[in-house]
Write an enzyme that holds these catalytic residues in place. Sequence first.
Site, PDB file in Angstrom:
ATOM      1  N   ASP A  66      16.519 -27.426  57.242  1.00 40.98           N
ATOM      2  CA  ASP A  66      15.254 -26.939  57.812  1.00 40.98           C
ATOM      3  C   ASP A  66      15.498 -26.155  59.107  1.00 40.98           C
ATOM      4  O   ASP A  66      14.558 -25.597  59.683  1.00 40.98           O
ATOM      5  CB  ASP A  66      14.263 -28.090  58.022  1.00 40.98           C
ATOM      6  N   SER A  67      16.767 -26.056  59.542  1.00 33.72           N
ATOM      7  CA  SER A  67      17.108 -25.148  60.644  1.00 33.72           C
ATOM      8  C   SER A  67      16.696 -23.725  60.291  1.00 33.72           C
ATOM      9  O   SER A  67      16.571 -22.880  61.171  1.00 33.72           O
ATOM     10  CB  SER A  67      18.607 -25.206  60.941  1.00 33.72           C
ATOM     11  N   ASP A 105      16.995 -30.350  52.812  1.00 29.67           N
ATOM     12  CA  ASP A 105      16.308 -31.159  53.821  1.00 29.67           C
ATOM     13  C   ASP A 105      14.880 -31.442  53.355  1.00 29.67           C
ATOM     14  O   ASP A 105      14.203 -30.554  52.833  1.00 29.67           O
ATOM     15  CB  ASP A 105      16.205 -30.379  55.148  1.00 29.67           C
ATOM     16  N   LYS A 135      18.144 -34.543  51.926  1.00 32.16           N
ATOM     17  CA  LYS A 135      18.539 -35.149  53.197  1.00 32.16           C
ATOM     18  C   LYS A 135      17.270 -35.530  53.949  1.00 32.16           C
ATOM     19  O   LYS A 135      16.302 -34.782  53.975  1.00 32.16           O
ATOM     20  CB  LYS A 135      19.391 -34.200  54.036  1.00 32.16           C
ATOM     21  N   GLU A 137      15.835 -37.346  57.618  1.00 30.72           N
ATOM     22  CA  GLU A 137      16.149 -37.804  58.978  1.00 30.72           C
ATOM     23  C   GLU A 137      15.566 -39.198  59.200  1.00 30.72           C
ATOM     24  O   GLU A 137      14.426 -39.454  58.828  1.00 30.72           O
ATOM     25  CB  GLU A 137      15.558 -36.836  60.025  1.00 30.72           C
ATOM     26  N   GLU A 204      24.649 -36.398  64.045  1.00 30.76           N
ATOM     27  CA  GLU A 204      24.476 -35.210  64.877  1.00 30.76           C
ATOM     28  C   GLU A 204      24.439 -35.526  66.360  1.00 30.76           C
ATOM     29  O   GLU A 204      23.699 -36.419  66.799  1.00 30.76           O
ATOM     30  CB  GLU A 204      23.181 -34.485  64.455  1.00 30.76           C
TER      31      GLU A 204
END
Length: 310
Positions: A66-67, A105, A135, A137, A204
Amino acid sequence: MLKACLRSFSSSVPKLSAHGACARKTVRTIQNLYEQKIPISVVTAWDAITANIADEAQIDTVLVGDSLAMVALGYEDTNALELEDMVHHVRAVNRGNRSSLLVADIPFGSFEESEAQAVRSAITLVKKGKAQAVKIEGGVEMAPTIKKIVQAGVPVMGHIGLAPQKHNTLGGFRLQGNTLQSAVKIVEDCKAIEEAGVFAMVIECVPNKLAKLVTDSVSVPTIGIGAGNAVSGQVLVTADILGMEDKKPAKFVKQYMHFHGQAKLALENYNDEVKSGAYPDPNHHGYKMNSEVLNKVKEYLSQQDITNSE
Ligand SMILES: Nc1nc(=O)c2c([nH]1)NC[C@@H]1CN(c3ccc(C(=O)N[C@@H](CCC(=O)O)C(=O)O)cc3)CN21
Ligand SMILES: CC(C)C(=O)C(=O)O
Ligand SMILES: [Mg+2]
């Protein structure tokens, strides 16, 4: 492609499928690399052209991160990205890459409400985007959700330490785990998501020694970003590797080239040549016309009233 398959055959990764193409890597490939203690390479890509470069470079895993919201779409953070946006980009990455494991993501806002919402979003990414894994978070608080997604048949990569989707809570994109409390929390988070069934986890922006501690205490691969080299693999955003942005990168980023500066020079050059008429030059004019046809066209046009006078 075939040559690329054979070249890395020694690492026992790419296999040839019946029709001779590289078979796509799977979560099992990642598991095998981990067991053989071969570091796992992961890059983030958001489009077919970048995903294709990762394919040819034999990157193990492409993460549609999602960057993309911050880099490709110009947002301040990753939180504006919608699930449908992610689906759109995973499909593009899929078309450009045949060999890497594709992980997507789960965007902010598409999993936090309930386990059902999270499972639905994960399945959408697999069904519509053709992602092989997702993925997500989060740590202890996300463990039950991760368990549900895994039970539904979607492999999950965890993401611990700096969780960019929670930057408003964390007070920025900052180093995590440098106090007793937060370091212990990170280890507990990692254990919880391991227990929940993640096949790997991104770690991270944490101190190297904490990343090592985690890596030594879990039995799934740890994929570090800003976490040193005592981890099972590394992930970087391809735009960072290529130096595509004209700003000071985070400390952990290694720019393997400086694309931005070179691309700027190329466009300035093009701009100058368009203005001066130097481009297109005879080598790039391209298409010749048959002179007989041209004469006929001219003759035809001279006989027609081509004004719009009905
Ligand atoms: N281009 C890009 N690369 C990334 O790795 C990335 C994104 N975007 N967007 C989503 C998240 C956000 N990430 C970030 C963003 C900034 C820093 C950063 O500036 N870190 C500081 C550390 C500050 C401290 O010491 O606490 C640095 O200077 O490295 C780190 C990770 C990682 N992800
Ligand atoms: C930096 C990686 C781990 C990521 O989550 C992303 O690219 O969005
Ligand atoms: Mg991300």
